[in-house]
Design an enzyme around this catalytic site. Structure first.
Site, PDB file in Angstrom:
ATOM      1  N   SER A 133       0.838  -1.200   0.000  1.00 60.40           N
ATOM      2  CA  SER A 133       0.000   0.000   0.000  1.00 60.40           C
ATOM      3  C   SER A 133       0.877   1.256   0.000  1.00 60.40           C
ATOM      4  O   SER A 133       1.706   1.415  -0.883  1.00 60.40           O
ATOM      5  CB  SER A 133      -0.956  -0.049   1.198  1.00 60.40           C
ATOM      6  OG  SER A 133      -2.008   0.865   1.054  1.00 60.40           O
ATOM      7  N   ASP A 193      -5.904  -3.625  -2.316  1.00 58.22           N
ATOM      8  CA  ASP A 193      -4.834  -3.257  -1.391  1.00 58.22           C
ATOM      9  C   ASP A 193      -4.101  -4.482  -0.824  1.00 58.22           C
ATOM     10  O   ASP A 193      -4.715  -5.450  -0.375  1.00 58.22           O
ATOM     11  CB  ASP A 193      -5.452  -2.452  -0.242  1.00 58.22           C
ATOM     12  CG  ASP A 193      -4.430  -1.676   0.555  1.00 58.22           C
ATOM     13  OD1 ASP A 193      -3.561  -2.309   1.173  1.00 58.22           O
ATOM     14  OD2 ASP A 193      -4.512  -0.436   0.582  1.00 58.22           O
TER      15      ASP A 193
END
Length: 290
Positions: free
Chosen positions: A50, A162
């Site tokens: 991320s 993610d």
């Protein structure tokens, strides 16, 4: 991967940096990078999840910690996403890809100054995906696609979200990429109450943070050293407090710098362990990213 001698005619250990997810809290990674450079600690490869892939990608592309910090002074969430009409999410993070293209000096993995692994999650299989080749902006965008809030990112016919869904701290990825010593930076696991969420964005961010707390001992297993900036009191969406979080990253790294030095003076692990790490890393890598 070649490494320099440590003065005793022995190659030094390969050092991998694992930068965890945590939204705005990831600005702490900048402070970590600054202190490692200050003390001459080598970084041979980076694994990022991320925001860790965003900061790690910026550094691997050639930006200095000071230059990355300059970006934090002007960046807004609107630079990274926009409202979209979709059944799969409320926002598109296509702007994240555009932001990277206009600000990073290098846009392909193969041209980075050091190896980078950007971690995402294949939402259809639930498996970790590690991007190591091809299109850097698209890979980082996929790694940063918080589910429900952002729509999944299609890569080679698969839908990615993610990387924090499968684990916010990619220490195992750094190990699989060939690191003998893994320095992991955890900006998301502090057991400290924060302000109630104010919108759907913070609800999702804090939910991922809570999930991470329950898996953190497992995620630490592949880390030799864990840097934990003291930022648990700061909301994960609060970009205005980037200077404070960067300073916290610096302080946390200074606190373990002697431990890192001691690790560097030790002999490298045996050949079988290094070969095993590289072999396992290849299993999860994604190539030909267009």
């Amino acid at each position: 991967m070649a490494s320099e001698n440590n003065g005793n005619n022995k190659p030094r250990p390969v050092v991998g940096l694992a930068l965890g997810g945590g939204m705005a809290r990831g600005t702490s990674h900048i402070g970590v990078l600054r202190v490692l450079e200050k003390h001459g600690i080598p970084i041979d490869l980076i694994a990022g999840t991320s925001v860790g892939s965003l900061i790690g990608g910026a550094y691997a592309s050639g930006l200095s910690p000071d230059q990355i910090q300059e970006l934090t002074k002007t960046i807004r969430w609107s630079d990274l996403g926009r409202v979209t009409v979709s059944k799969l999410g409320f926002y598109s993070n296509a702007r994240t890809e555009e932001y990277i293209r206009t600000r990073f000096p290098v846009l392909e993995f193969e041209k980075l100054r050091l190896p980078l692994g950007a971690v995402a999650t294949d939402i259809q299989t639930g498996r970790m995906v590690v991007f190591t080749e091809g299109n850097l902006p698209l890979a980082i965008r996929a790694s940063c696609a918080m589910p429900v809030y952002y729509t999944p990112v299609e890569v080679n016919g698969r839908l990615m979200v993610d990387g924090g869904v499968v684990g916010h701290l990619p220490a195992s990825v750094a190990r699989m990429m060939g690191a003998d010593i893994v320095i992991a930076v955890d900006v998301n696991s502090q057991h400290q109450p924060i302000s109630p969420p104010t919108n759907m964005f913070t609800v999702m961010a804090q939910s991922l943070s809570v999930m991470g707390r329950h898996t953190v001992s497992y995620l630490y297993q592949d880390a030799d050293i864990v840097v934990i900036p003291k930022i648990g009191h700061i909301r994960p969406d609060d970009l205005r407090r980037a200077p404070e979080m960067i300073a916290a990253g610096e302080a946390a790294t200074e606190a373990v710098i002697n431990k890192i030095r001691r690790k560097l003076t030790r002999q490298r692990p045996g050949l079988l362990r290094r070969l095993f790490a590289r072999e396992q890393g290849d299993v999860r890598r994604i190539s030909s990213l267009k």
